[in-house]
Scaffold this active site. Structure first.
Site, PDB file in Angstrom:
ATOM      1  N   ASP A 195     -11.967 -35.003 -45.429  1.00 25.00           N
ATOM      2  CA  ASP A 195     -12.179 -33.982 -44.412  1.00 25.00           C
ATOM      3  C   ASP A 195     -10.859 -33.832 -43.637  1.00 25.00           C
ATOM      4  O   ASP A 195      -9.918 -34.621 -43.810  1.00 25.00           O
ATOM      5  CB  ASP A 195     -13.348 -34.366 -43.494  1.00 25.00           C
ATOM      6  CG  ASP A 195     -13.965 -33.149 -42.847  1.00 25.00           C
ATOM      7  OD1 ASP A 195     -15.155 -33.176 -42.510  1.00 25.00           O
ATOM      8  OD2 ASP A 195     -13.242 -32.152 -42.675  1.00 25.00           O
TER       9      ASP A 195
HETATM   10  C1  GLC Z   1     -13.810 -29.447 -40.704  1.00 23.95           C
HETATM   11  C2  GLC Z   1     -15.187 -29.839 -41.175  1.00 23.95           C
HETATM   12  C3  GLC Z   1     -15.432 -29.579 -42.631  1.00 23.95           C
HETATM   13  C4  GLC Z   1     -14.603 -28.393 -43.093  1.00 23.95           C
HETATM   14  C5  GLC Z   1     -13.155 -28.823 -42.991  1.00 23.95           C
HETATM   15  C6  GLC Z   1     -12.213 -27.744 -43.539  1.00 23.95           C
HETATM   16  O1  GLC Z   1     -13.323 -30.352 -39.767  1.00 23.95           O
HETATM   17  O2  GLC Z   1     -15.644 -31.149 -40.893  1.00 23.95           O
HETATM   18  O3  GLC Z   1     -16.839 -29.341 -42.792  1.00 23.95           O
HETATM   19  O4  GLC Z   1     -14.939 -28.053 -44.423  1.00 23.95           O
HETATM   20  O5  GLC Z   1     -12.800 -29.160 -41.654  1.00 23.95           O
HETATM   21  O6  GLC Z   1     -12.138 -26.668 -42.705  1.00 23.95           O
END
Ligand code: GLC
Length: 725
Positions: free
Chosen positions: A289
């Site tokens: 993430d």
């Molecule tokens: C965010 C989220 C995740 C998302 C990622 C990319 O912090 O936790 O769900 O897909 O960043 O944007």
């Protein structure tokens, strides 16, 4: 290109790649630029603060960072993917640099959050899950893939299948609610819709299922908080939706921000290697993430960014989303002998593989300005978004008020009735406010005889009551109040909404409330005092049209809650599949309950009304070899056709570990004309009725099982059966 062909190509490429180029493939740049700089952002800021980099130089860097540093790093082979590119021109510009101006010409992978629609924004996932409709879930995913891939997206960071039983957590909006089976079927349908039959097609995109795992169980419903749970609970309640998505062919998995029992998912080898790869046979790509690898230092599980990078790679994280630590530290770790290059090769192979599977080596320029013009927000897409909203809006209460007649004059109160931009909810990154239809917009376009007021001025209200026959009150949440980093300690309606509703109640006119929200709200007063209630969630671009079709009766609501509505925040986490305890709530003081609030939800899982009524009778349970056959008669006892979601629950009455009092084992959505009745039959495999014992062995035991069938998790017929083999 066939699989064995591209496996050979992968090995061939790896043999030619330098360590920097391999590390570059693992580096995803995001909207933030950390991944593009060859220095650590904090180091850079320190260099500015202590004068090693002049302020002018820093400002120039910032001013041109987006262009120069990205492209410079890209040409050097230090970037393998971007998060946040979503227009064909940018996508093809960056892709051309990668393919034509780097040493090996490896194409880029573009990831993006396509969570509930792209330009045609559909209802938030929690809303759409209330349709209990796998075909719809797949259809809307297919539509969003057509739109998103035109804009250059190759992989979506979806579906989110985090079982969530705590509406204080803002991200309950992004998944399919509190139930294991619903999240599993929802996730499977989304994977199929996003990926289609052939991933190499320009209109197919890889599904990246998230957040692996148990993110929905964050302590106190506070986002990014810790998760502590038994292995049994993890395996029985939080992992199955991810396994369903992997079995459905999801090509990517994103570990969650949280820890599980103190080990961050991002460096959790048991999760990412033992369960995901060895037990489930996942052979796709994993991506952290955002910034999550670097944040293992905050978790207290890595000494510094280099240590975090080493642990994450060893644990099985292939790609680093925007922290830049892989790009900055992996070569050094290998040169110092703290990491062997095979680990890097394995991760780089997974990244190269998804690019081959997407056909990017054969056709790197899949983004298309022509398709962008053709695919976005077509009439058919709008129609599907409206249908999805109509199937997601839950009728919670109706004491003879709805549907209204289009001949009546309707008073509409509440700001949310007029704020089209609020209808798209969280994670609608490509939403355009002018695309969205509010309730007021729909009234205008349908020539409804209405009067509108934001609902702040009681005098204005009373004036309206002189001429209006009925009232519609819009209450609830703005989109900024749900989604990521949007936990709420108090999930009651706001004071302004309550004041408006109390005024409405005093007027004594037929009134319905429409709730816009990204979570179940605590609405005890509303449920007692307003005669009709619709939960519309954040229903997407066609909000107003869908709501009016239900309010005026062209559409008979059929949606059922996939997450309970608590009486108050104090009840959270709250879910139907709970265990009984030794002192289940009862009349005696000394039972499991509160002094000041009930233990039951205001509206339970599976609950939703219709403009018609249904009768359930003749529940029959038969043991049929390897499965149990459950059948029931369902009759439409009302005056109009309706769709009923017939639900089947099971309870293992005696086991070594206490079993939930109910678990959804199956459901069927059936259409019934007035007076029509049908026999609905479920076949539940006995080997699905097991559980994990204290040694984590999966047990399927003999014994007495209760089967419940009904239109929600509370009001059911029940029969018992002794399973003896
Ligand atoms: C965010 C989220 C995740 C998302 C990622 C990319 O912090 O936790 O769900 O897909 O960043 O944007």
């Amino acid at each position: 290109m066939l699989k064995q062909q591209y496996e050979a190509e992968i090995q061939q490429l790896l043999s030619q790649m330098t360590i920097e180029e391999k590390a570059g493939q693992l580096n995803q740049c995001g909207p933030s630029l950390a991944g593009a700089f060859d220095v650590d952002f904090e180091e850079l800021l320190n260099m500015v603060c202590d004068g090693r980099v002049s302020k002018e130089k820093f400002q120039k860097m910032m001013a041109s960072a987006e262009q120069d540093y990205h492209e410079e790093a890209l040409r050097a082979g230090h970037i393998g993917s971007y998060n946040g590119v979503s227009d064909a021109e940018t996508a093809n510009r960056l892709q051309r640099i990668a393919v034509e101006e780097t040493r090996l010409g490896i194409p880029l992978l573009f990831g993006y959050d396509v969570i509930h629609g792209y330009r045609t924004v559909t209802p938030i996932p929690l809303a759409e899950s209330c349709a209990w409709d796998e075909r719809l879930w797949e259809e809307t995913a297919r539509m969003s893939a057509k739109e998103a891939t035109a804009g250059g997206v190759h992989m979506t960071f979806a579906p989110m299948v985090d079982v969530s039983r705590d509406p204080r957590w803002g991200r309950i909006s992004e998944g399919a609610g509190e139930d294991v089976l619903i999240n599993s079927l929802y996730g499977r349908a989304k994977v199929k819709g996003f990926q289609g039959e052939d991933l190499t097609r320009a209109d197919a995109m890889a599904a990246c299922v998230k957040h692996f795992a148990a993110y929905g169980a964050v302590e106190a419903g506070r986002d990014y908080n810790r998760v502590d749970m038994s292995g049994q609970k993890l395996y029985e309640e939080y992992l199955p939706p991810f396994e369903a998505c992997v079995k459905a062919g999801a090509r990517a998995v994103m570990p969650a921000f949280n820890d599980i029992n103190g080990v961050p998912c991002t460096v959790n080898e048991k999760l990412l290697r033992d369960i995901l790869r060895k037990q489930w046979g996942f052979d796709g790509m994993t991506i952290s993430d955002a910034n999550a690898i670097a944040e293992c230092v905050n978790h207290g599980c890595a000494a510094d960014n280099a240590d975090a990078a080493r642990q994450a790679l060893l644990a099985g994280v292939d790609m680093d989303m925007t922290s830049g630590v892989y790009s900055r530290h992996l070569k050094d770790l290998i040169d110092k002998g703290q990491l062997n290059e095979q680990e890097l090769d394995r991760a780089a192979a997974n990244v190269l593989r998804i690019k081959f599977e997407l056909g990017l080596f054969d056709n790197p320029y899949q983004a298309s300005k022509e398709r962008e013009k053709r695919e976005m927000l077509t009439g058919k897409h709008r129609e599907l978004a409206r249908t999805a909203a109509e199937k997601s809006i839950v009728l919670l209460k109706n004491e003879g008020v709805l549907p209204f007649s289009r001949k009546q004059k309707i008073g509409i109160v509440g700001e949310l009735a007029a704020q089209a931009g609020e209808m798209t909810g969280t994670w609608a990154l490509r939403a355009v406010e002018s695309d969205c239809v509010s309730i007021i917009d729909a009234c205008e376009s349908q020539n409804i005889d209405y009067v509108y007021s934001p609902g702040k001025d009681e005098r204005e209200f009373r004036e309206m009551a002189k001429t209006c026959d009925v009232f519609l009150a819009a209450v609830g949440e703005y989109k900024r109040e749900s989604g990521e980093a949007s936990s709420r300690g108090e999930i009651a309606l706001k004071a302004d909404d309550m004041k408006m509703l109390e005024t409405l109640q005093r007027l004594g006119k037929p009134a319905a409330a429409v709730i816009f929200s990204g979570r179940p709200l605590a609405i005890p007063w509303l449920s007692e005092n307003i005669p009709a209630i619709l939960e519309a969630w954040h229903p997407g671009v066609e909000a107003g049209n869908a709501i009016l079709n239900i309010v005026f009766g062209e559409v008979n609501p059929s949606a059922k809650l996939t997450a309970a509505f608590p009486y108050s925040s104090g009840q959270c986490p709250l879910y139907y599949a709970h265990i009984n305890t030794g002192r289940p709530a009862g009349k005696s003081k000394f039972t499991s309950k509160y002094l000041d609030i009930p233990t039951e939800p205001v509206y339970p899982f599976g609950y939703g009304l219709s403009y018609t009524t249904y009768e359930y009778k003749n529940l029959d349970i038969q043991e049929k070899g390897s499965f149990i056959q459950i059948s029931v008669r369902v009759k439409n006892t009302g005056k109009r056709r309706g769709e009923e979601i017939v639900q089947c629950y099971v309870h293992d009455t005696v086991a070594k570990r206490a079993r939930p009092v109910k678990q959804l084992a199956g459901f069927q959505k059936t259409s019934l004309q007035p007076g029509e009745e049908k026999t609905i039959t479920f076949e539940i495999e006995k080997d699905k009725l097991g559980y994990y014992d204290e040694k984590m062995q999966y047990l399927v035991e003999e014994g007495v099982f209760e089967f419940f069938v009904g239109g929600n998790s509370r009001d059911c017929l029940m029969e018992k059966i002794e399973i003896t083999e």
